[in-house]
Design a protein around this motif. Sequence first.
Motif, mmCIF file in Angstrom:
data_model
loop_
_atom_site.group_PDB
_atom_site.id
_atom_site.type_symbol
_atom_site.label_atom_id
_atom_site.label_comp_id
_atom_site.label_asym_id
_atom_site.label_seq_id
_atom_site.Cartn_x
_atom_site.Cartn_y
_atom_site.Cartn_z
ATOM 1 N N GLN A 462 0.814 -1.209 0.000
ATOM 2 C CA GLN A 462 0.000 0.000 0.000
ATOM 3 C C GLN A 462 0.858 1.273 0.000
ATOM 4 O OE1 GLN A 462 -2.725 -0.444 3.312
ATOM 5 N NE2 GLN A 462 -4.176 -1.622 2.082
ATOM 6 N N GLY A 463 1.929 1.225 -0.792
ATOM 7 C CA GLY A 463 2.755 2.403 -0.988
ATOM 8 C C GLY A 463 3.765 2.692 0.099
ATOM 9 N N ARG A 464 3.934 1.741 1.018
ATOM 10 C CA ARG A 464 4.872 1.971 2.114
ATOM 11 C C ARG A 464 5.727 0.727 2.326
ATOM 12 N NH1 ARG A 464 3.375 2.134 8.573
ATOM 13 N NH2 ARG A 464 5.484 1.646 9.244
ATOM 14 N N ASP A 465 6.984 0.921 2.708
ATOM 15 C CA ASP A 465 7.862 -0.193 3.063
ATOM 16 C C ASP A 465 7.631 -0.558 4.527
ATOM 17 O OD1 ASP A 465 9.013 -0.404 0.578
ATOM 18 O OD2 ASP A 465 10.644 0.986 1.037
ATOM 19 N N PHE A 466 7.133 -1.766 4.750
ATOM 20 C CA PHE A 466 6.884 -2.253 6.101
ATOM 21 C C PHE A 466 8.023 -3.159 6.545
ATOM 22 C CE2 PHE A 466 2.646 -0.977 4.962
ATOM 23 C CZ PHE A 466 2.034 -0.632 6.159
ATOM 24 N N ARG A 467 8.204 -3.232 7.875
ATOM 25 C CA ARG A 467 9.148 -4.180 8.454
ATOM 26 C C ARG A 467 8.583 -4.684 9.775
ATOM 27 N NH1 ARG A 467 13.063 0.731 10.201
ATOM 28 N NH2 ARG A 467 12.984 0.438 12.477
ATOM 29 N N LEU A 468 9.168 -5.740 10.301
ATOM 30 C CA LEU A 468 8.679 -6.345 11.537
ATOM 31 C C LEU A 468 8.663 -5.349 12.688
ATOM 32 C CD1 LEU A 468 7.886 -8.789 13.357
ATOM 33 C CD2 LEU A 468 10.334 -9.278 13.574
ATOM 34 N N THR A 469 9.701 -4.548 12.804
ATOM 35 C CA THR A 469 9.838 -3.631 13.941
ATOM 36 C C THR A 469 9.254 -2.250 13.671
ATOM 37 O OG1 THR A 469 12.070 -3.142 13.146
ATOM 38 C CG2 THR A 469 11.866 -4.804 14.889
ATOM 39 N N ASP A 470 8.513 -2.102 12.556
ATOM 40 C CA ASP A 470 7.889 -0.843 12.185
ATOM 41 C C ASP A 470 8.975 0.245 12.078
ATOM 42 O OD1 ASP A 470 5.589 0.615 11.446
ATOM 43 O OD2 ASP A 470 5.453 1.472 13.445
ATOM 44 N N VAL A 471 8.917 1.286 12.898
ATOM 45 C CA VAL A 471 9.964 2.322 12.863
ATOM 46 C C VAL A 471 10.766 2.307 14.160
ATOM 47 C CG1 VAL A 471 8.693 3.812 11.292
ATOM 48 C CG2 VAL A 471 8.357 4.070 13.751
ATOM 49 N N HIS A 472 10.731 1.179 14.861
ATOM 50 C CA HIS A 472 11.353 1.086 16.183
ATOM 51 C C HIS A 472 12.435 -0.004 16.189
ATOM 52 C CE1 HIS A 472 7.880 3.474 17.388
ATOM 53 N NE2 HIS A 472 7.099 2.565 16.843
ATOM 54 N N GLY A 473 12.902 -0.323 17.379
ATOM 55 C CA GLY A 473 13.786 -1.458 17.568
ATOM 56 C C GLY A 473 15.260 -1.113 17.616
ATOM 57 N N LYS A 474 15.908 -1.530 18.724
ATOM 58 C CA LYS A 474 17.354 -1.405 18.874
ATOM 59 C C LYS A 474 17.903 -2.767 19.304
ATOM 60 C CE LYS A 474 16.861 1.691 21.991
ATOM 61 N NZ LYS A 474 17.135 2.656 23.080
ATOM 62 N N ILE A 475 18.996 -3.161 18.693
ATOM 63 C CA ILE A 475 19.621 -4.429 19.068
ATOM 64 C C ILE A 475 20.183 -4.322 20.477
ATOM 65 C CG2 ILE A 475 21.494 -6.031 18.522
ATOM 66 C CD1 ILE A 475 21.179 -5.085 15.582
ATOM 67 N N VAL A 476 19.907 -5.323 21.288
ATOM 68 C CA VAL A 476 20.421 -5.340 22.667
ATOM 69 C C VAL A 476 21.821 -5.935 22.611
ATOM 70 C CG1 VAL A 476 19.935 -5.986 25.052
ATOM 71 C CG2 VAL A 476 18.041 -5.735 23.425
ATOM 72 N N LYS A 477 22.786 -5.097 22.326
ATOM 73 C CA LYS A 477 24.151 -5.550 22.043
ATOM 74 C C LYS A 477 24.819 -6.180 23.264
ATOM 75 C CE LYS A 477 24.873 -2.067 18.434
ATOM 76 N NZ LYS A 477 25.693 -0.912 17.997
ATOM 77 N N GLN A 478 24.409 -5.772 24.460
ATOM 78 C CA GLN A 478 25.078 -6.258 25.678
ATOM 79 C C GLN A 478 24.849 -7.748 25.914
ATOM 80 O OE1 GLN A 478 23.154 -3.625 25.321
ATOM 81 N NE2 GLN A 478 23.801 -1.884 26.575
ATOM 82 N N ILE A 479 23.810 -8.321 25.333
ATOM 83 C CA ILE A 479 23.534 -9.740 25.587
ATOM 84 C C ILE A 479 24.051 -10.624 24.449
ATOM 85 C CG2 ILE A 479 21.480 -9.107 26.899
ATOM 86 C CD1 ILE A 479 19.788 -10.235 24.592
ATOM 87 N N VAL A 480 24.619 -10.008 23.442
ATOM 88 C CA VAL A 480 25.127 -10.754 22.291
ATOM 89 C C VAL A 480 26.594 -11.106 22.521
ATOM 90 C CG1 VAL A 480 25.602 -10.701 19.818
ATOM 91 C CG2 VAL A 480 23.494 -9.654 20.714
#
Length: 482
Positions: A462-480
């Motif tokens: 519908q004219g927009r690029d969607f993704r799982l995290t919408d416009v949010h989400g930060k990788i929790v690097k400390q647990i990787v």
Amino acid sequence: MNPADEFNLLQTRRAFLGRGAMGLGSIAMGALLNASEQTASATGALPSLPHIAPKAKRVIYLFQSGGPSQIDLFDYKPGLAKHFGEEVPTSVYPAERKTTMTSGQKSFPVAPSVFKFAQHGQSGTWLSENLPHLSKVVDDICVIKSMHTEAINHDPAATLCQTGSVIAGRPSMGAWVNYGLGSDNANLPAFVALTSNGSAKAGQPLYDRLWGAGFLPGRFQGVKFRSQGDPILDLYNPDGVTRPQRRRMLDSIQKLNQQSADHFNDPAIATRIAQYELAYRMQMSVPELIDFKSESKAVLDLYGPEATQVGKYAYNCLLARRLAERGVRFIQLYHRGWDAHNNAQKQVPAQCRDTDQPTAALLSDLKQRGMLDDTLVVWGGEFGRTIYCQGKLTDKVYGRDHHPSCFTYWMAGGGIRGGMTYGETDDYSVNVVENPVHVHDLQATILRQLGIDHERLTYRYQGRDFRLTDVHGKIVKQIVAS
């Protein structure tokens, strides 16, 4: 997606030329792709993926539907014992954050957990006495105590956890992974959903959209295995029908479907063609998959007495390991019954009796087979539970309402650091005070472990690029793990 809408999307110069160049034999697959989608590789993966070196090949997501009580399982608050029955301060828990189920209560007394806690493993991780089996493998898990969400009711909260949006109709996480990475086994689905019920409580309904494809092409949706009888309907040919006869029948059906696809250019027809072919291959692979006779007594004992009972949580955990062995990319378990609005003292232990041993067994089994390093295991529900009592508080009975402001997840394997606790809550287990992790952050981290940049795996709709995290989400690097 509405077939008419996708039909309009496909009527572009690029799509027309692409179909003309590839020939009629490729229309079925071409119809599955919108104008902006890249052509998939032989395994079904997008050629641009993985974006980064993956730490995990697959995910087993143990979703505990109903909202496990963090205060009775992981978030140890010994100081609350002296506040038993006192009012939770409104400065900590204001009235506007309470659900309608308890907003009418005149009193909100503190209900400390009645369960004993102890530190386990070299990590010294605090666990409730309800988790004796998990305590033996605690150094393999990362406990995240600072999860939070906006959703306060079950359906939107579970939908957010599974699809990245409280609005129904978005693709599930497993569908996104299937779309991006494809399958490692052509004879089994890349994405499988399994369900089980708690013995103490029926639990919240689970809708097919939780493992659906949303606006992605239908072939990326999860395949749900039934919890009784044959896991897949029509798994075996009817009496008198041989496999060659079945093949000839499917070939004839495919010709008819192909004619419809050529004429209407309907993506649903192409999906149906792919589903028929997968179903044919599954008739050979699934019977072996669900035959536990090859499992040793030691393995069956590890998972517990319900390991061979179809539809039980223990059975699904063992089946998940067998699916993972055979290259299934995303395995989603849903276990219902954690919604302890009353008598949490009885319901929480009952849920743990169903789940603790099989969950720990799954980790041990994967580790013994050398699979835990590249299998990401995720455990958690849609939200947590309140520290205040729902209903009347006694020294023997308390209930807990929904609580989205802090709850606990844990992860293991797949490049996640084991033997650690991440995040912290306040003295009342009401608010996150250190290292908050939103549901979108968890999703971004899961995708990262699979080698996917959550900001780059998109689909135009519908004219927009969607993704799982919408416009949010930060990788929790400390647990990787590094």
